[in-house]
Write a protein that holds these residues in place. Sequence first.
Motif, PDB file in Angstrom:
ATOM      1  N   SER A  11       0.921  -1.259  -0.025  1.00  0.00           N
ATOM      2  CA  SER A  11       0.062  -0.047   0.097  1.00  0.00           C
ATOM      3  C   SER A  11       0.834   1.247  -0.249  1.00  0.00           C
ATOM      4  CB  SER A  11      -0.984  -0.026   1.289  1.00  0.00           C
ATOM      5  OG  SER A  11       0.034   0.331   2.338  1.00  0.00           O
ATOM      6  N   PRO A  12       0.322   2.451  -0.495  1.00  0.00           N
ATOM      7  CA  PRO A  12       1.048   3.530  -0.440  1.00  0.00           C
ATOM      8  C   PRO A  12       1.796   4.021   1.222  1.00  0.00           C
ATOM      9  CG  PRO A  12      -0.861   4.100  -1.605  1.00  0.00           C
ATOM     10  CD  PRO A  12      -0.979   2.481  -0.898  1.00  0.00           C
ATOM     11  N   GLU A  13       0.661   3.513   2.074  1.00  0.00           N
ATOM     12  CA  GLU A  13       1.567   3.625   3.726  1.00  0.00           C
ATOM     13  C   GLU A  13       2.879   2.924   3.635  1.00  0.00           C
ATOM     14  OE1 GLU A  13       0.328   2.647   8.468  1.00  0.00           O
ATOM     15  OE2 GLU A  13      -1.188   2.441   6.613  1.00  0.00           O
ATOM     16  N   ALA A  34       5.646   3.961   1.870  1.00  0.00           N
ATOM     17  CA  ALA A  34       6.383   5.118   2.490  1.00  0.00           C
ATOM     18  C   ALA A  34       7.040   4.834   3.637  1.00  0.00           C
ATOM     19  CB  ALA A  34       5.297   6.051   2.853  1.00  0.00           C
ATOM     20  N   VAL A  35       6.830   3.670   4.476  1.00  0.00           N
ATOM     21  CA  VAL A  35       7.601   3.115   5.612  1.00  0.00           C
ATOM     22  C   VAL A  35       8.817   2.677   4.909  1.00  0.00           C
ATOM     23  CG1 VAL A  35       7.647   1.676   7.228  1.00  0.00           C
ATOM     24  CG2 VAL A  35       5.670   2.871   7.228  1.00  0.00           C
ATOM     25  N   ILE A  36       8.957   2.010   3.991  1.00  0.00           N
ATOM     26  CA  ILE A  36       9.991   1.441   3.499  1.00  0.00           C
ATOM     27  C   ILE A  36      11.014   2.554   2.751  1.00  0.00           C
ATOM     28  CG2 ILE A  36      10.765   0.077   1.472  1.00  0.00           C
ATOM     29  CD1 ILE A  36       8.389  -1.671   1.461  1.00  0.00           C
ATOM     30  N   ALA A  37      10.436   3.668   2.369  1.00  0.00           N
ATOM     31  CA  ALA A  37      11.051   4.464   1.681  1.00  0.00           C
ATOM     32  C   ALA A  37      11.825   5.324   2.848  1.00  0.00           C
ATOM     33  CB  ALA A  37      10.478   5.522   0.592  1.00  0.00           C
ATOM     34  N   ASP A  38      11.072   5.559   3.836  1.00  0.00           N
ATOM     35  CA  ASP A  38      11.661   6.415   4.957  1.00  0.00           C
ATOM     36  C   ASP A  38      12.585   5.836   5.691  1.00  0.00           C
ATOM     37  OD1 ASP A  38       9.843   8.359   4.147  1.00  0.00           O
ATOM     38  OD2 ASP A  38       8.381   8.159   5.442  1.00  0.00           O
ATOM     39  N   TYR A  39      13.058   4.322   5.487  1.00  0.00           N
ATOM     40  CA  TYR A  39      14.091   3.768   6.356  1.00  0.00           C
ATOM     41  C   TYR A  39      15.368   4.280   5.935  1.00  0.00           C
ATOM     42  CZ  TYR A  39      16.608   0.085   8.755  1.00  0.00           C
ATOM     43  OH  TYR A  39      17.520  -0.490   9.555  1.00  0.00           O
ATOM     44  N   LYS A  40      16.044   4.796   7.084  1.00  0.00           N
ATOM     45  CA  LYS A  40      17.280   5.398   6.680  1.00  0.00           C
ATOM     46  C   LYS A  40      18.498   4.594   7.767  1.00  0.00           C
ATOM     47  CE  LYS A  40      15.833  10.058   4.799  1.00  0.00           C
ATOM     48  NZ  LYS A  40      14.250   9.183   4.276  1.00  0.00           N
ATOM     49  N   ILE A  41      19.636   4.849   7.341  1.00  0.00           N
ATOM     50  CA  ILE A  41      20.704   4.398   8.029  1.00  0.00           C
ATOM     51  C   ILE A  41      21.815   5.863   7.978  1.00  0.00           C
ATOM     52  CG2 ILE A  41      22.856   3.247   8.523  1.00  0.00           C
ATOM     53  CD1 ILE A  41      21.203   0.804   7.654  1.00  0.00           C
ATOM     54  N   ASN A  42      22.069   6.451   8.880  1.00  0.00           N
ATOM     55  CA  ASN A  42      23.022   7.618   9.112  1.00  0.00           C
ATOM     56  C   ASN A  42      22.454   8.694   7.819  1.00  0.00           C
ATOM     57  OD1 ASN A  42      24.594   6.221  10.965  1.00  0.00           O
ATOM     58  ND2 ASN A  42      25.811   5.421   9.015  1.00  0.00           N
ATOM     59  N   LEU A  59      17.823   3.559   2.398  1.00  0.00           N
ATOM     60  CA  LEU A  59      18.399   2.332   2.315  1.00  0.00           C
ATOM     61  C   LEU A  59      17.562   1.615   1.148  1.00  0.00           C
ATOM     62  CD1 LEU A  59      20.477   0.182   3.069  1.00  0.00           C
ATOM     63  CD2 LEU A  59      18.922  -0.732   4.621  1.00  0.00           C
ATOM     64  N   PHE A  60      16.205   1.632   1.047  1.00  0.00           N
ATOM     65  CA  PHE A  60      15.356   0.775   0.328  1.00  0.00           C
ATOM     66  C   PHE A  60      14.590   1.783  -0.463  1.00  0.00           C
ATOM     67  CE2 PHE A  60      15.766  -1.729   4.225  1.00  0.00           C
ATOM     68  CZ  PHE A  60      16.316  -2.888   3.495  1.00  0.00           C
ATOM     69  N   PHE A  61      14.338   1.455  -1.817  1.00  0.00           N
ATOM     70  CA  PHE A  61      13.491   2.104  -2.724  1.00  0.00           C
ATOM     71  C   PHE A  61      12.406   1.331  -3.286  1.00  0.00           C
ATOM     72  CE2 PHE A  61      17.857   3.395  -2.613  1.00  0.00           C
ATOM     73  CZ  PHE A  61      17.774   5.011  -2.503  1.00  0.00           C
ATOM     74  N   PRO A  62      11.306   1.625  -2.607  1.00  0.00           N
ATOM     75  CA  PRO A  62       9.973   0.583  -2.919  1.00  0.00           C
ATOM     76  C   PRO A  62       9.603   0.807  -4.656  1.00  0.00           C
ATOM     77  CG  PRO A  62       9.402   2.670  -1.676  1.00  0.00           C
ATOM     78  CD  PRO A  62      11.003   2.727  -1.855  1.00  0.00           C
ATOM     79  N   GLY A  63       8.979  -0.352  -4.899  1.00  0.00           N
ATOM     80  CA  GLY A  63       8.460  -0.361  -6.149  1.00  0.00           C
ATOM     81  C   GLY A  63       7.471  -1.093  -6.465  1.00  0.00           C
ATOM     82  N   ALA A  64       6.420  -1.237  -5.613  1.00  0.00           N
ATOM     83  CA  ALA A  64       5.195  -1.911  -5.605  1.00  0.00           C
ATOM     84  C   ALA A  64       4.418  -1.367  -6.537  1.00  0.00           C
ATOM     85  CB  ALA A  64       4.509  -2.004  -4.301  1.00  0.00           C
ATOM     86  N   LYS A  65       3.781  -2.065  -7.379  1.00  0.00           N
ATOM     87  CA  LYS A  65       2.798  -1.244  -8.287  1.00  0.00           C
ATOM     88  C   LYS A  65       1.239  -1.537  -7.806  1.00  0.00           C
ATOM     89  CE  LYS A  65       6.127  -0.674 -11.577  1.00  0.00           C
ATOM     90  NZ  LYS A  65       7.379  -0.377 -10.841  1.00  0.00           N
TER      91      LYS A  65
END
Length: 96
Positions: free
Chosen positions: A72-74, A77-85, A89-95
Amino acid sequence: MGPTLNMSAAMGAYTLADRGTWLSFKNRQDLEIVLEGDKRLFNPYGVMLVNPAKHPHVKSAAGMKFIEWITSPEGQAVIADYKINGEQLFFPGAKP
């Protein structure tokens, strides 16, 4: 992966490392990224439900709920917002 990066730093060698370990790794010494962004390095993740007809003990309703959320968009967004320093880290691509 961390010990591999330590050995590469000590030997002045090349290695292939995942971005998460690299971003967390503090003992970089003279190590630097020499190649990134090449489509041959693309490492996609996927999600699928275990077939409940073959494995009846699987909690398929809970599994489907997770799949619906993670795609889902939510969830994306959680995946895209995950950061290290501070680096994504991740670039979501669900269609949809």
